[in-house]
Structures are given as structure tokens and as C-alpha cells.
Design a protein around this motif. Structure first.
Motif, PDB file in Angstrom:
ATOM      1  N   PHE A   1     -17.040 -36.596   7.673  1.00  0.00           N
ATOM      2  CA  PHE A   1     -16.284 -36.948   5.973  1.00  0.00           C
ATOM      3  C   PHE A   1     -15.639 -38.475   6.057  1.00  0.00           C
ATOM      4  CE2 PHE A   1     -12.982 -37.262   3.416  1.00  0.00           C
ATOM      5  CZ  PHE A   1     -13.249 -37.419   2.226  1.00  0.00           C
ATOM      6  N   SER A   2     -14.516 -38.425   6.900  1.00  0.00           N
ATOM      7  CA  SER A   2     -13.177 -39.439   7.235  1.00  0.00           C
ATOM      8  C   SER A   2     -14.216 -40.327   7.392  1.00  0.00           C
ATOM      9  CB  SER A   2     -12.503 -38.707   8.298  1.00  0.00           C
ATOM     10  OG  SER A   2     -11.686 -39.628   8.792  1.00  0.00           O
ATOM     11  N   THR A   3     -14.803 -40.693   8.048  1.00  0.00           N
ATOM     12  CA  THR A   3     -15.789 -41.413   8.431  1.00  0.00           C
ATOM     13  C   THR A   3     -16.261 -42.329   7.632  1.00  0.00           C
ATOM     14  OG1 THR A   3     -15.788 -41.399  11.468  1.00  0.00           O
ATOM     15  CG2 THR A   3     -17.074 -43.353  10.599  1.00  0.00           C
ATOM     16  N   TYR A   4     -17.874 -42.050   6.723  1.00  0.00           N
ATOM     17  CA  TYR A   4     -18.076 -41.904   6.126  1.00  0.00           C
ATOM     18  C   TYR A   4     -17.100 -42.504   4.581  1.00  0.00           C
ATOM     19  CZ  TYR A   4     -22.528 -41.028   8.354  1.00  0.00           C
ATOM     20  OH  TYR A   4     -23.557 -41.610   9.044  1.00  0.00           O
ATOM     21  N   ALA A   5     -16.479 -41.609   4.335  1.00  0.00           N
ATOM     22  CA  ALA A   5     -15.006 -41.995   3.448  1.00  0.00           C
ATOM     23  C   ALA A   5     -14.595 -42.665   3.556  1.00  0.00           C
ATOM     24  CB  ALA A   5     -14.204 -40.387   3.269  1.00  0.00           C
ATOM     25  N   THR A   6     -14.639 -43.024   4.820  1.00  0.00           N
ATOM     26  CA  THR A   6     -13.596 -44.782   5.387  1.00  0.00           C
ATOM     27  C   THR A   6     -14.536 -46.050   4.550  1.00  0.00           C
ATOM     28  OG1 THR A   6     -12.535 -43.901   6.824  1.00  0.00           O
ATOM     29  CG2 THR A   6     -12.128 -46.171   7.034  1.00  0.00           C
ATOM     30  N   ILE A   7     -15.389 -45.638   5.482  1.00  0.00           N
ATOM     31  CA  ILE A   7     -17.196 -47.211   5.215  1.00  0.00           C
ATOM     32  C   ILE A   7     -16.521 -47.197   4.025  1.00  0.00           C
ATOM     33  CG2 ILE A   7     -18.817 -47.505   6.032  1.00  0.00           C
ATOM     34  CD1 ILE A   7     -18.984 -46.187   8.276  1.00  0.00           C
ATOM     35  N   VAL A   8     -17.271 -46.200   2.842  1.00  0.00           N
ATOM     36  CA  VAL A   8     -17.472 -46.526   1.277  1.00  0.00           C
ATOM     37  C   VAL A   8     -16.434 -47.295   1.267  1.00  0.00           C
ATOM     38  CG1 VAL A   8     -17.487 -44.631   0.829  1.00  0.00           C
ATOM     39  CG2 VAL A   8     -18.968 -45.989  -0.238  1.00  0.00           C
ATOM     40  N   ILE A   9     -15.428 -46.587   1.185  1.00  0.00           N
ATOM     41  CA  ILE A   9     -13.793 -47.035   0.441  1.00  0.00           C
ATOM     42  C   ILE A   9     -13.858 -48.737   1.217  1.00  0.00           C
ATOM     43  CG2 ILE A   9     -11.268 -46.869   0.801  1.00  0.00           C
ATOM     44  CD1 ILE A   9     -11.964 -43.977   0.307  1.00  0.00           C
ATOM     45  N   LEU A  10     -13.581 -48.887   2.089  1.00  0.00           N
ATOM     46  CA  LEU A  10     -13.885 -50.268   3.008  1.00  0.00           C
ATOM     47  C   LEU A  10     -14.706 -51.463   2.056  1.00  0.00           C
ATOM     48  CD1 LEU A  10     -13.191 -49.822   6.349  1.00  0.00           C
ATOM     49  CD2 LEU A  10     -11.801 -51.050   4.644  1.00  0.00           C
ATOM     50  N   LYS A  11     -15.484 -50.654   1.590  1.00  0.00           N
ATOM     51  CA  LYS A  11     -17.097 -51.963   1.243  1.00  0.00           C
ATOM     52  C   LYS A  11     -16.243 -51.990   0.061  1.00  0.00           C
ATOM     53  CE  LYS A  11     -19.660 -50.798  -1.869  1.00  0.00           C
ATOM     54  NZ  LYS A  11     -19.412 -51.897  -2.690  1.00  0.00           N
ATOM     55  N   MET A  12     -15.615 -50.234  -1.070  1.00  0.00           N
ATOM     56  CA  MET A  12     -14.756 -51.331  -2.480  1.00  0.00           C
ATOM     57  C   MET A  12     -14.269 -51.913  -2.875  1.00  0.00           C
ATOM     58  SD  MET A  12     -13.632 -48.097  -5.196  1.00  0.00           S
ATOM     59  CE  MET A  12     -12.430 -47.783  -3.492  1.00  0.00           C
ATOM     60  N   LEU A  13     -13.250 -52.091  -1.336  1.00  0.00           N
ATOM     61  CA  LEU A  13     -12.362 -52.865  -1.186  1.00  0.00           C
ATOM     62  C   LEU A  13     -12.848 -54.252  -0.650  1.00  0.00           C
ATOM     63  CD1 LEU A  13      -9.618 -50.699   0.988  1.00  0.00           C
ATOM     64  CD2 LEU A  13      -8.959 -51.996  -1.085  1.00  0.00           C
ATOM     65  N   LEU A  14     -14.253 -54.701  -0.536  1.00  0.00           N
ATOM     66  CA  LEU A  14     -14.331 -55.779  -0.047  1.00  0.00           C
ATOM     67  C   LEU A  14     -14.469 -56.402  -1.565  1.00  0.00           C
ATOM     68  CD1 LEU A  14     -16.007 -55.198   3.003  1.00  0.00           C
ATOM     69  CD2 LEU A  14     -13.951 -56.724   2.573  1.00  0.00           C
ATOM     70  N   MET A  15     -14.863 -55.663  -2.548  1.00  0.00           N
ATOM     71  CA  MET A  15     -15.451 -56.170  -3.971  1.00  0.00           C
ATOM     72  C   MET A  15     -14.060 -57.533  -4.217  1.00  0.00           C
ATOM     73  SD  MET A  15     -18.171 -55.672  -4.604  1.00  0.00           S
ATOM     74  CE  MET A  15     -19.022 -55.457  -6.126  1.00  0.00           C
ATOM     75  N   ALA A  16     -12.820 -57.212  -4.230  1.00  0.00           N
ATOM     76  CA  ALA A  16     -12.028 -57.443  -4.934  1.00  0.00           C
ATOM     77  C   ALA A  16     -11.471 -59.202  -3.812  1.00  0.00           C
ATOM     78  CB  ALA A  16     -10.285 -57.412  -4.374  1.00  0.00           C
ATOM     79  N   PRO A  17     -11.302 -58.986  -2.890  1.00  0.00           N
ATOM     80  CA  PRO A  17     -11.963 -60.910  -2.192  1.00  0.00           C
ATOM     81  C   PRO A  17     -12.892 -61.642  -2.522  1.00  0.00           C
ATOM     82  CG  PRO A  17     -11.512 -58.771  -0.919  1.00  0.00           C
ATOM     83  CD  PRO A  17     -11.490 -57.792  -1.155  1.00  0.00           C
ATOM     84  N   LEU A  18     -13.775 -60.387  -3.016  1.00  0.00           N
ATOM     85  CA  LEU A  18     -15.332 -61.349  -3.300  1.00  0.00           C
ATOM     86  C   LEU A  18     -15.515 -62.025  -4.750  1.00  0.00           C
ATOM     87  CD1 LEU A  18     -18.733 -61.765  -3.204  1.00  0.00           C
ATOM     88  CD2 LEU A  18     -19.380 -59.705  -3.702  1.00  0.00           C
ATOM     89  N   THR A  19     -14.448 -60.921  -5.552  1.00  0.00           N
ATOM     90  CA  THR A  19     -14.268 -61.869  -7.164  1.00  0.00           C
ATOM     91  C   THR A  19     -13.531 -62.616  -6.914  1.00  0.00           C
ATOM     92  OG1 THR A  19     -14.394 -59.882  -8.033  1.00  0.00           O
ATOM     93  CG2 THR A  19     -13.392 -61.028  -9.122  1.00  0.00           C
ATOM     94  N   ALA A  20     -12.229 -62.895  -5.730  1.00  0.00           N
ATOM     95  CA  ALA A  20     -11.327 -64.025  -6.078  1.00  0.00           C
ATOM     96  C   ALA A  20     -12.571 -65.082  -4.499  1.00  0.00           C
ATOM     97  CB  ALA A  20     -10.311 -63.340  -4.649  1.00  0.00           C
ATOM     98  N   TYR A  21     -13.581 -64.862  -4.290  1.00  0.00           N
ATOM     99  CA  TYR A  21     -13.982 -66.181  -3.697  1.00  0.00           C
ATOM    100  C   TYR A  21     -15.101 -67.045  -4.684  1.00  0.00           C
ATOM    101  CZ  TYR A  21     -18.284 -68.410  -1.859  1.00  0.00           C
ATOM    102  OH  TYR A  21     -19.069 -69.387  -1.228  1.00  0.00           O
ATOM    103  N   PHE A  22     -15.188 -65.986  -6.276  1.00  0.00           N
ATOM    104  CA  PHE A  22     -16.472 -66.769  -7.240  1.00  0.00           C
ATOM    105  C   PHE A  22     -15.618 -67.333  -8.139  1.00  0.00           C
ATOM    106  CE2 PHE A  22     -19.425 -63.286  -5.938  1.00  0.00           C
ATOM    107  CZ  PHE A  22     -20.742 -64.497  -6.396  1.00  0.00           C
ATOM    108  N   ARG A  23     -13.889 -66.652  -8.032  1.00  0.00           N
ATOM    109  CA  ARG A  23     -12.935 -67.434  -9.128  1.00  0.00           C
ATOM    110  C   ARG A  23     -12.412 -68.495  -8.532  1.00  0.00           C
ATOM    111  NH1 ARG A  23     -11.024 -64.765 -13.433  1.00  0.00           N
ATOM    112  NH2 ARG A  23     -10.838 -62.216 -13.306  1.00  0.00           N
ATOM    113  N   VAL A  24     -12.539 -68.888  -7.065  1.00  0.00           N
ATOM    114  CA  VAL A  24     -12.003 -69.951  -6.714  1.00  0.00           C
ATOM    115  C   VAL A  24     -12.856 -70.852  -6.286  1.00  0.00           C
ATOM    116  CG1 VAL A  24     -11.068 -70.744  -4.469  1.00  0.00           C
ATOM    117  CG2 VAL A  24      -9.838 -68.774  -5.532  1.00  0.00           C
ATOM    118  N   THR A  25     -14.244 -70.744  -5.835  1.00  0.00           N
ATOM    119  CA  THR A  25     -14.897 -71.120  -6.249  1.00  0.00           C
ATOM    120  C   THR A  25     -15.854 -71.655  -6.791  1.00  0.00           C
ATOM    121  OG1 THR A  25     -17.140 -69.540  -5.612  1.00  0.00           O
ATOM    122  CG2 THR A  25     -15.809 -70.577  -4.503  1.00  0.00           C
TER     123      THR A  25
END
Lengths: 155, 155, 155
Positions: free
Chosen positions: C16-40
Motif C-alpha cells: 500500500f505504502s509503495t503504490y500510494a506514494t507512486i500515485v501521489i507523486l503522479k498527482m504532484l507532477l500535475m502542478a509542474p505540468l501546469t506551470a510548464y504550460f503556463r510559462v511556455t
């Protein structure tokens, strides 16, 4: 499970519990702050929220968006996006038996960065102050996630 | 850690587990409700979501915002802002060894307040019904946070 | 409490700990992706975010909404609405002592469905690919919630 839990230090868990509660309370305060701006600026999203105004014309005018209200709402959403992952990963991190001093460093830097982030957002401090505080918080969460994945990876 | 956990009563944890799951399920149902309004009112946010319609003219018309859809979405966001903090703080609260009756009172009042909040929001009940249910839920979370911070503060 | 925890298998919790961390990390990467689109794409929500541009006219133009940025933001919000309930209910589920293979099946299907959901959303894959991946993730969370409620219901 018991083994996992015994790895953890009681103090680390109490520290996690304290800082997690503080930073969640900070997040919860964004809602009353939004309500404060909505009431003082008379800006609402739902027709029924204008119940204190009797004039139908005035009621309609209240249903609009306002820059300050939207700002607080974006800050609140950013809290949801960052603070909840911190608490969830922080809980798993606390169970991996980190050094108390290392754990405290993570928790304190995160809570500090998020309080600064809110001040920078609501008070419109010049960038990159807000951006940097967001990056610092994110880095803390990534660091804890790294420990969780390296301590007990089970795919 | 073991000490922390032994402080807690098994029944309190089972009660937390039950009420937390119920209120999270309630929150999850907001998404199908949004989907229901989107499909029946033919209102979508993404061009690819209009795939069932063949007419290009009609497809374009579907890409708009709708008051009812936005209402359900705001209700969903309000759930995220309030229910997740309840679950996270409630988990820590359950580990502080509260009286079972006190814990049950907190959990029941919160779940009741949020179900009423959803009904009040979606059915547009006159204010301050929705506002009051929101305040009641918030008060429960603050009360649990107070216990967490007073039982095991570690800064 | 101890009894509850002993019911659980250590391996299930690590998984659980492993998969929960992976899927939360995936979610966290949406913010840099938003920032990337905003800047470009030079699209910002706050006036102070246009600090790198000196021209006042250009600054104003940057304060708008953009279809791609809004798409990533909707994907991020959908993650919050689905991944956080998965992690919270998954934590309680892990403590009910499920079979390791059953638990792994739940965790793997959920993480896979959410990674596919993000790809389908950001890359605008034709529907119902995104809709189906969302339903699969939701079904996993409902299945875990069912086990939590049937194993230790305490109302």
C-alpha cells in the motif's frame, strides 16, 4: 505490520501529528477567509447566498466573480494540492523510522514554506517569493516520498 | 509508536474507519452526480466528451458552463476542502485514545452535517441552512484538532 | 487498536505504502505540468506572475485562460477527487488484513487506471478511453470501501 510500526519512533509520530494538524488547520482557515471576502465585498456564487439582501436588483449584482475572492480560492486549491499529499506521504514517512531530527527538519520546513506561501499569495508579494515557497514545500514532500520508496519498496 | 497506538481503543478506530469510509463514499458520489448533470443537460468541458454527438454544430454548443453543473462542482470542491481534513485529523484523533462515546459524537455529527450540506447545496435550500451545516462540520474538525494538539504536542 | 493492526499483513502495508506514494507523486507532477504550460504559453492567473515581462501591455495580455492550461488543471482536480479517496480508503483497507494478492490487484489496477487517465486527458485521446479509466479507478476504491465496511462496521 507490527514490525513496520515498531520501526517508527513514538516521538517522530507525535511530531508528525502536531505539524500535520497545524498545517491542516492553516488550510481550513482559507474557507473562512474566502467567506470573509465574499461577505465584505458582496460577491457570491449561489443565488441563495444573497439572502440578506432584499432588493432583487442588488441580489443579481452580487452574483459575480471578484479578483480577491478568486485569489483566495486559488490559494486554497493550491493548499489542497500540496498539503494533503504532504500529510499522506508524511504519515507513511513517519512509519519508516527516520531520525527525529531529520523528520523535524522536514516537517518544520514544510509548514514554514506553506505559511509563507499563503502570506505571499494573499498579500500579492512580488514573485518569485510565492513560487519559491511552493518549490520548497514540494521538495520536502519529494524527499519524504524518496525515503518511503527506498525503505520499503514492494511492487 | 506502539505506545501511541496502545493508547487508542480498538472500537474508536473501527468507528472512525466506518464513518470515514461512509463520508468519503458520499464525496465520491459527487462525481457521478456531475456526470449525470453533464450528460442530461449536454454540457461538457472537453471537446472529446461530445463524442456521442455527430453534428459538428451541436458539438460546439455542448462546450459551455451550466449553473447546475457548476453548483454540483462547487459542492464537490467544498467536500474536498472539508471531508479530507476531517478524515486526516480524525485518524490522528482516533490514536489519542478518546472516549468511545465522545468520538462517536464527533463522527456522527460530522457525517450528518455533510450529508445535510450536500442536500442543502444541490437542492438550493434557503440559506443559512447550508452555511450552518458547513460551520458544524468545521467545528467538529477543530474540536478533534484541539484534542490532537493538547494530547501530544511535539514541536 | 493493536488487534486491528495485527490483523494486517506487513507486506500488504508495504505494498500500500509503495503504490500510494507512486500515485501521489503522479498527482504532484500535475502542478509542474501546469506551470510548464503556463510559462511556455504565457498564460497566468495572477498579475504578479508576469514579473519576467517588462512591457505593461504584454503583461495584461498574459492574464487570460487557455484551453491547454485549463485541461491540465481539470485533470489535476480529477486526481484530487479520486486519488486522495483511494489513499485514505486504501489505508483503512490495508488494516483489514486482506490477501496480499487481492490487495496487490486493487493497488495495481488503480495506479494503472490513473496513469492511463492522465495520458488520456492530457493527450486528448478519444472518449470513452478517459471515461473508462476513471470508472475503473472508482470501482477499485468502491471495492476496498466495501471490504472496510463489511470487515469492521461500527456505527
Amino acid at each position: 505490520m507490527a514490525e513496520v510500526l515498531h520501526m517508527a519512533d513514538e516521538k517522530v509520530f507525535l511530531a508528525f501529528s502536531t505539524y500535520a494538524t497545524i498545517v491542516i488547520l492553516k488550510m481550513l482557515l482559507m474557507a473562512p477567509l474566502t467567506a470573509y471576502f465574499r461577505v465584505t465585498k458582496k460577491v457570491f456564487a449561489n443565488p441563495e447566498d444573497t439572502w440578506m439582501e432584499k432588493n432583487a436588483e442588488e441580489k443579481k449584482k452580487m452574483l459575480r466573480t471578484d479578483a480577491d475572492v478568486e485569489r483566495v480560492r486559488r490559494c486554497h486549491l493550491n493548499d489542497l494540492e500540496n498539503i494533503i499529499p504532504f500529510v499522506l506521504i508524511g504519515l507513511l514517512y513517519s512509519l519508516t523510522g527516520p531520525e527525529l531530527s531529520t523528520a523535524l527538519l522536514h516537517f518544520r520546513v514544510f509548514v514554514g514554506s506553506r505559511i509563507f506561501h499563503t502570506v505571499a499569495y494573499v498579500a500579492c508579494l512580488p514573485q518569485p517569493s510565492r513560487g519559491l515557497s511552493w518549490v520548497v514545500g514540494l521538495a520536502v514532500t519529494f524527499s519524504m516520498a524518496y525515503r518511503v520508496l527506498t525503505t520499503g519498496l514492494f511492487l
